[in-house]
Every structure is written in structure tokens, then in C-alpha cells.
Design an enzyme around this catalytic site. Structure first.
Site, PDB file in Angstrom:
ATOM      1  N   GLU A 413      22.615 -34.710   1.779  1.00  0.00           N
ATOM      2  CA  GLU A 413      21.644 -34.004   2.622  1.00  0.00           C
ATOM      3  C   GLU A 413      20.676 -34.964   3.300  1.00  0.00           C
ATOM      4  OE1 GLU A 413      23.347 -31.002  -0.104  1.00  0.00           O
ATOM      5  OE2 GLU A 413      22.488 -33.005  -0.425  1.00  0.00           O
ATOM      6  N   GLN A 435      24.267 -26.886   3.740  1.00  0.00           N
ATOM      7  CA  GLN A 435      25.101 -25.736   3.413  1.00  0.00           C
ATOM      8  C   GLN A 435      24.309 -24.523   2.932  1.00  0.00           C
ATOM      9  OE1 GLN A 435      28.465 -26.053   0.383  1.00  0.00           O
ATOM     10  NE2 GLN A 435      29.515 -26.272   2.342  1.00  0.00           N
ATOM     11  N   PHE A 436      23.268 -24.748   2.141  1.00  0.00           N
ATOM     12  CA  PHE A 436      22.382 -23.678   1.674  1.00  0.00           C
ATOM     13  C   PHE A 436      20.953 -24.208   1.663  1.00  0.00           C
ATOM     14  CE2 PHE A 436      26.462 -22.488  -0.119  1.00  0.00           C
ATOM     15  CZ  PHE A 436      26.504 -21.110   0.047  1.00  0.00           C
ATOM     16  N   ALA A 437      20.010 -23.335   1.992  1.00  0.00           N
ATOM     17  CA  ALA A 437      18.607 -23.749   2.027  1.00  0.00           C
ATOM     18  C   ALA A 437      18.147 -24.312   0.696  1.00  0.00           C
ATOM     19  CB  ALA A 437      17.728 -22.565   2.429  1.00  0.00           C
ATOM     20  N   ASP A 438      18.693 -23.802  -0.392  1.00  0.00           N
ATOM     21  CA  ASP A 438      18.292 -24.253  -1.729  1.00  0.00           C
ATOM     22  C   ASP A 438      18.612 -25.723  -1.970  1.00  0.00           C
ATOM     23  OD1 ASP A 438      17.815 -21.403  -3.244  1.00  0.00           O
ATOM     24  OD2 ASP A 438      19.458 -21.298  -1.801  1.00  0.00           O
ATOM     25  N   ILE A 440      18.274 -28.188   0.452  1.00  0.00           N
ATOM     26  CA  ILE A 440      17.708 -29.020   1.511  1.00  0.00           C
ATOM     27  C   ILE A 440      16.766 -30.087   0.980  1.00  0.00           C
ATOM     28  CG2 ILE A 440      15.617 -27.661   1.985  1.00  0.00           C
ATOM     29  CD1 ILE A 440      16.128 -28.131   4.970  1.00  0.00           C
ATOM     30  N   HIS A 482      21.586 -20.039  -4.183  1.00  0.00           N
ATOM     31  CA  HIS A 482      22.228 -19.721  -2.908  1.00  0.00           C
ATOM     32  C   HIS A 482      21.518 -18.579  -2.190  1.00  0.00           C
ATOM     33  CE1 HIS A 482      25.343 -21.756  -5.269  1.00  0.00           C
ATOM     34  NE2 HIS A 482      25.846 -22.151  -4.115  1.00  0.00           N
TER      35      HIS A 482
END
Length: 692
Positions: A413, A435-438, A440, A482
């Protein structure tokens, strides 16, 4: 090749120039120490590192790129910068050519025809490795596409870094990518044994050369970085290799540390007399002086060089001291680069177009961008040919536009975010996906340290034009890693723009707007709205806008209007929201026909305060709705501003609603529902507000 043979290959003028610049660096260090009472801003000096820095700086072309670190003033002089120019940054003066007085000493940035290019560099050691590798990535891509104006020069990139910074995880991501892709970059590692007061023995089990051995395909070399002749030949060989083979090299240069860590952390605070004596024994200045003597250069000529350098540098320092400070009125300049679009463009609902879900609108927008703009790329985890994104948001793009433009990356990331700064600098236009905000968070360091500050701290030279796409929000038992909503943490970062579409038409228009906006943009895309599979989200499907449809960032939209009659009678309210909140409000408002306006922010930062003000004045009752946990949230901050600045227009307190203040979204469906807002809760708040 022995030293004598090496010296015979170095032009006499080069040796004299190197000595003059090296001696000038010593004079600068002396001046800074003698004038501590006026040199109040934090600074460091290159004493001990000069030989390797000059060897590199003097051999670069103007078409090359370099990212320097905080004690590289000799490197700057090697590239042609004059002491007076460098000292303007030392004193944070108005005419500082790098940042206009905004950044620390030896944090250079440059964009122009006279020297190698230098992008923004933060003080966070090691962080420069990713953006600088992004520069090399961009050069490689544009060369392959025949889009690089300086391709005949075979430009290369130099990332200057300390051995202590090599332990940063983000350096590993940069090295991994550069070797995997075969990028034209030199990592110049200056190893002086110290990371402030942390010794080599305390910090690492291997040096940079040994560490680099784990990256297959990375050419590596050791050099005595205090020996100018040896350094010159080493750098010459490395540059020659990269220019021809277009693959990375790591130079591990052993150097003494002869100055302080910085002016604020002085060497006598933590180093022993024995250590200082040992480092002084390797001083490159007397070593190069002896080389000149051995080469037949007279002591008189050497003394003349020293005298002239001393006099000129001291005169320059006095001139810098007397020069103007920045005008305080300019402090807000260069927050954002101006966008070419300030009004909505194109056709939102073309006749005969199909109704599409939000994920398809995003796909079509990316297809149109890639078709029209050969400088555009799209990369991230699983967006490549085989899968086309875990939500199919990139399906068919690699097959249509090529694996060199739409491709997978490792789970990196930080690299995804930080590389966009370098890519943008050379003229590529990157779109990347987390892929998922969690997940970042490992990329936020780059977002804060590099992207957000680049335009401001380079005094408007280096805007970062990039899009970071981030699927976000709960979408039905996605679980704690997610389903998270994190926008408050990201909107708190100044210098980036944040958008959050609630429907397909806005998805396409905002993605186009983000692409043409010359600033870093984080684009949150709600997973529950992608396919409208979450009950009550059918309104997220829209007629697909035309190819030319563009929404400028920072413009809200009234998603649902209230009736004039209810407004006139004081029987209306406005819900200010975004993303899934739009659909909760839409469904809840059916119980109050004609009484509820829904203002969809679309851009969370900078947000449309003018539209918010107009809506509050129109209805006098305001409800701010979010999916995030409420306490300390973006929504709560907005409600506070409305309550403070628009108090006299309110007939009732500003109401807010968000998720329960819990650390994560639970996996169990019942627990998830219990945490998140819902239509019934929204109805209750609407009823209470409308009763005033």
C-alpha cells in the site's frame, strides 16, 4: 583498477572543481557553527560525505532526477547549485529557490532546464525511496510509450539515503518494485554508522550492501565514500550501467560523520572522543588535497582556491542574511493547484443510454480515460488481467489496454500511494487502488509525508496528479477488516482532495474530474453501492453519462429537493450526507413527502460550504448523516461548524447520526445492523427536527 590508474582517468579540472566545492562545504559548516545565534532553523551539513556526493552530483545530466536527503549540500553543489542559493533555504528566506522559506535546509526541490530535476522530499527518513522509485517507474513507462521528451539522454534517477533509513519497511517496498520491474535508478546509500544517537550495532545486523543481496537482480557495489577518486569511478560505472541497461544499482558508500546530526542534536551529546577521532581520520578533504599535491598541483594554487572559497562563501552568507523574508500574506498560497474544471461539463443523462450500476460506471470511466490518455495507468492489487478487481471494477481493462498499463502489484500500500508522486512528476497519470479502506494505513505515511505536502512545500513547483481509489463501507457481513469507514482520518490530511460518490452518474463524473484535477485525490467508493445489492440502494443505478461528462471536485448536488410550499411554511429540513447516507435519507424521507432536501456532498474535502450555507438558510433545520462512528468524526466537525457559523439561521439544533462508537464493524449480521445507522433511526431524527 588502482588509485593511480583511476586518477589518471580523471581530468585535472574535475579534481580542482571537486576540491573547491568540498572546501566550500567545510566553510559553510564553519559559518553555520560560528553563527549559531542567527542560524536558528534546524540544519545539517555534508561534512564527511562530500566525496561521494560530489562524485555523483558532478556526473549527472540536467535530464536526470535526484532525491536528496537532509545533509546533501555538497551533492547540490556538485549539480551546480551555488552556496548562496543553498543558504537561502538555511535562513528560510523569500528567495529560497527550493521552497520559498517553507522547508528545512537541504530539502531541495527543482523543476526547470538548468539542473537535474528534484521532487519534494520530506524529513521522514527513508520515505523518499518510494516516490523516487516512482519517478523511475514513470520514466520507464513513458520511454516505452515514446512519450518522454528526454529519452535520447537515457535519463536516470538517484535516490540518496542514509544507511539507518534502510531499515524502514517502505525502502524494502521500493527496492522490491525497482528490481521486479527493472527500473533506471541508483540508490546511493551513505553509511556513517549513526542514526542520530543510535549506533550501527544497536540498529541492524547487516549493512545496506548485505541487505540488498536479498533483492535478486539488484546490482550492488561497495565504495569508500570518503575517497573522491574511488567514488568518481564507482559512480561513473554505475551511471554507465543504468544508462545502458536501464536497471537498478545500489551503491553502499562508507563515509565518516564529521558534523553534528543536526544543529539541534550536536555530536558531543552522544559520541565519544574515540569515535570522533576515528571519523576525523577519514576526512575526505585532506585526502583530496593530498591527491592534488600528488597530481602536481602547486600549494599556491590550492591555497588560492581555499582563500577564494572562504571569502566568497562568507560574503554570500552576509548577503543571504540581509535578504528579504517571505511575505506572511503568502502563507496560504499553493494549497492546491488550480483545476481546469470549475463547472460541470458534458451530458449527465444522454438519450438512449443504458442504466448501469456504480461499478460499471467506474469501469467505463477508466476505459475512456485509458483510451484517450496514453500517459494514464491503473495498477493495484488484483486489478490485472486475470481477475480485474475483486469487485470486477477493472474487468476487461488489461485485455483492452495492455498489461503494461493495467497491472497487478504486490501487497504494498505504501508503494501504491507514494509511487504516484514520482509518476506524476515525470508526466505519467497514475490511478491506483487500495483494495479495502481498512488496509490503507500503511500507505497513509506516504499520503501525509509526501503527496499532501508536495505542492505547498515546493512553493507550487510539484503538484501531484494522482487518484487513489479506495473501496469503503459496510456491504453485508464483510467483517471488521472489510467494512470500515475511515473518511474522518483522511479528510483531516490537508493538501489532498477527497471524493465520495453515492451513485453511478456521480461515480463516472467524479472519476473524470479527479483525473483532470492536478492534485492528489482519494476516491472513496462504497462497496454496498457498487452493485446496488444492499436493499434500498436502487437509486445508485443511473443512466450512464456521456464520455465527456465531468464533475469538478468541490461541488455538492441536491440529490432530492423539498417542495416550495413546505419550505415557505417552515416545514422542511435538509440532510447533509454522502455515500450510503444518501440512500438512508432517501428511503426515510418517503414518510415526509416534499419536506426533506438531501444535499449530497460528493466531495468531502474541500467541501461545498456555499451549497451547505444555502441549504441551511433555505430550511433552517439541518441533519448531518454519516456511516462512520460519530464521536470526533467528519460529520460531527461539520455540524459544529454549521452550528457556529450559521447559528442565526437555525430553528433547531443541528442533529447528527452515525454508527456506534466501536473499534470495528462486527462480522455477525445482527451485530453489524446494531452498530450501523438505519432507515428507522434516520426517520426518527427527521421526525424530531420537523416537529420544531
Amino acid at each position: 583498477m588502482n588509485q593511480k590508474e583511476t586518477l589518471e582517468m580523471i581530468d585535472r579540472k574535475v579534481l580542482l572543481e571537486a576540491y573547491r566545492k568540498m572546501y566550500t562545504s567545510k566553510v559553510m559548516s564553519d559559518i553555520f557553527n560560528e553563527n549559531r545565534q542567527v542560524c536558528v532553523f534546524v540544519h545539517a551539513n555534508s561534512r564527511g560525505h562530500e566525496a561521494i556526493q560530489l562524485a555523483m552530483g558532478m556526473q549527472l545530466k540536467k535530464s536526470d532526477w535526484a532525491s536528496l536527503y537532509y545533509r546533501d549540500d555538497a551533492f547540490l553543489m556538485g549539480m551546480g547549485w551555488q552556496p548562496a542559493q543553498i543558504m537561502l533555504q538555511l535562513m528560510a528566506k523569500r528567495d529560497d529557490p527550493f521552497s520559498g522559506g517553507r522547508n528545512y535546509y537541504c530539502h531541495p526541490s527543482y523543476k526547470g532546464p538548468d539542473y537535474p530535476q528534484m521532487i519534494h522530499q520530506s524529513s521522514a527518513t527513508g520515505m523518499q525511496a518510494i516516490p523516487t522509485t516512482g519517478v523511475a517507474q514513470g520514466i520507464q513507462y513513458l520511454e516505452q510509450q515514446n512519450l518522454l521528451a528526454t529519452s535520447n539522454d537515457h535519463p536516470l534517477v538517484v535516490c540518496s539515503i542514509g544507511d539507518g533509513a534502510m531499515t524502514e519497511g517502505e525502502v524494502s517496498e521500493a527496492l522490491q518494485f525497482s528490481v521486479l520491474k527493472g527500473l533506471p535508478i541508483i540508490y546511493l546509500v551513505q553509511d556513517n554508522d549513526w542514526g542520530i544517537s543510535v549506533s550501527r550495532e544497536e540498529a541492524r545486523t547487516m549493512d545496506a550492501y548485505e541487505y540488498a543481496g536479498g533483492f535478486k537482480g539488484l546490482r550492488r557495489v561497495r565504495v569508500d565514500g570518503a575517497d573522491f577518486a574511488e567514488s568518481w569511478q564507482c559512480v561513473k560505472d554505475a551511471i554507465g550501467y543504468v544508462r545502458v541497461h536501464r536497471k537498478p544499482v545500489l551503491i553502499h558508500a562508507k563515509v565518516p560523520l564529521l558534523g553534528h546530526h543536526t544543529s539541534g542534536v550536536r555530536m558531543e551529546m552522544y559520541r565519544s572522543e574515540e569515535d570522533l577521532k576515528e571519523h576525523a581520520s577519514r576526512d575526505p578533504l585532506p585526502r583530496l588535497r593530498q591527491v592534488l599535491v600528488d597530481a602536481g598541483i602547486s600549494l599556491q594554487e590550492i591555497t588560492t582556491i581555499e582563500t577564494e572559497a572562504d571569502q566568497q562563501t562568507r560574503a554570500d552568507f552576509q548577503t543571504v542574511l540581509a535578504s528579504a523574508d517571505p511575505d506572511p500574506a503568502t502563507v496560504s498560497d499553493f494549497e492546491f493547484a488550480p483545476s481546469p474544471y470549475t463547472e460541470e461539463q458534458g451530458t449527465r443523462e444522454p438519450q438512449g443510454a443504458d442504466v448501469v450500476p456504480m461499478v460499471d460506471a467506474a469501469l467505463f470511466a477508466m476505459d475512456e480515460i485509458l483510451t484517450k490518455h496514453p500517459e494514464a495507468l491503473f495498477y493495484g492489487q488484483d486489478v490485472g488481467r486475470r481477475l480485474g478487481g475483486v469487485f470486477r471494477e477493472a474487468a476487461t481493462l488489461a485485455a483492452k489496454h495492455g498489461d503494461h498499463r493495467v497491472f497487478n502489484t504486490a501487497i504494498q500500500e505504501a508503494y501504491l500511494v507514494g509511487s504516484t508522486a514520482g509518476m506524476s512528476a515525470v508526466g505519467a497519470k497514475p490511478v491506483v487502488e487500495i483494495q479495502f479502506a481498512d488496509y490503507i494505513w500503511t500507505g497513509v505515511n506516504q499520503l501525509v509525508s509526501e503527496l499532501s505536502k508536495s505542492y505547498y512545500l515546493t512553493n507550487g513547483k510539484w503538484n501531484v496528479q494522482s487518484i487513489i481509489r479506495v473501496p469503503i463501507g459496510a456491504y453485508g457481513s464483510g467483517g471488521p477488516y472489510h467494512s470500515g469507514s475511515i473518511e474522518s482520518s483522511i479528510t483531516a490530511i490537508k493538501g489532498i482532495k477527497v471524493v465520495y460518490p453515492s451513485n453511478a452518474a456521480d461515480m463516472k463524473g467524479l472519476l473524470k474530474g479527479a483525473f483532470y484535477d492536478p492534485n492528489p485525490v482519494v476516491m472513496f467508493e462504497h462497496k454496498g453501492l457498487y452493485w446496488s445489492k444492499v436493499p434500498g440502494t436502487a437509486a445508485a443505478k443511473n443512466i450512464q453519462p456521456a464520455d465527456d461528462y465531468i464533475i469538478p471536485l468541490g461541488k455538492a448536488r441536491i440529490f432530492q429537493h423539498a417542495d416550495d410550499k413546505h419550505i415557505h411554511n417552515g416545514e422542511s429540513m435538509v440532510v447533509i450526507t454522502y455515500g450510503m447516507g444518501v440512500h438512508w435519507a432517501l428511503n426515510a424521507s418517503k414518510q415526509f413527502p416534499g419536506q426533506v432536501e438531501i444535499l449530497d456532498l460528493r466531495t468531502l474535502y474541500p467541501y461545498d460550504w456555499e451549497a451547505i450555507t444555502a441549504s441551511v438558510k433555505r430550511h433552517n433545520k439541518c441533519f448531518v448523516l454519516t456511516e462512520e462512528p460519530l464521536i470526533n468524526s467528519y460529520a460531527q466537525a461539520m455540524s459544529g461548524r454549521i452550528g457556529s457559523e450559521l447559528f442565526r439561521y437555525l430553528d433547531a439544533p443541528v442533529r447528527t447520526l452515525g454508527a456506534k462508537d466501536l473499534p470495528a464493524v462486527p462480522l455477525n449480521s445482527g451485530l453489524e445492523r446494531a452498530m450501523l445507522p438505519n432507515v428507522e433511526q434516520v426517520k426518527t431524527v427527521m421526525q424530531e427536527l420537523l416537529s420544531f
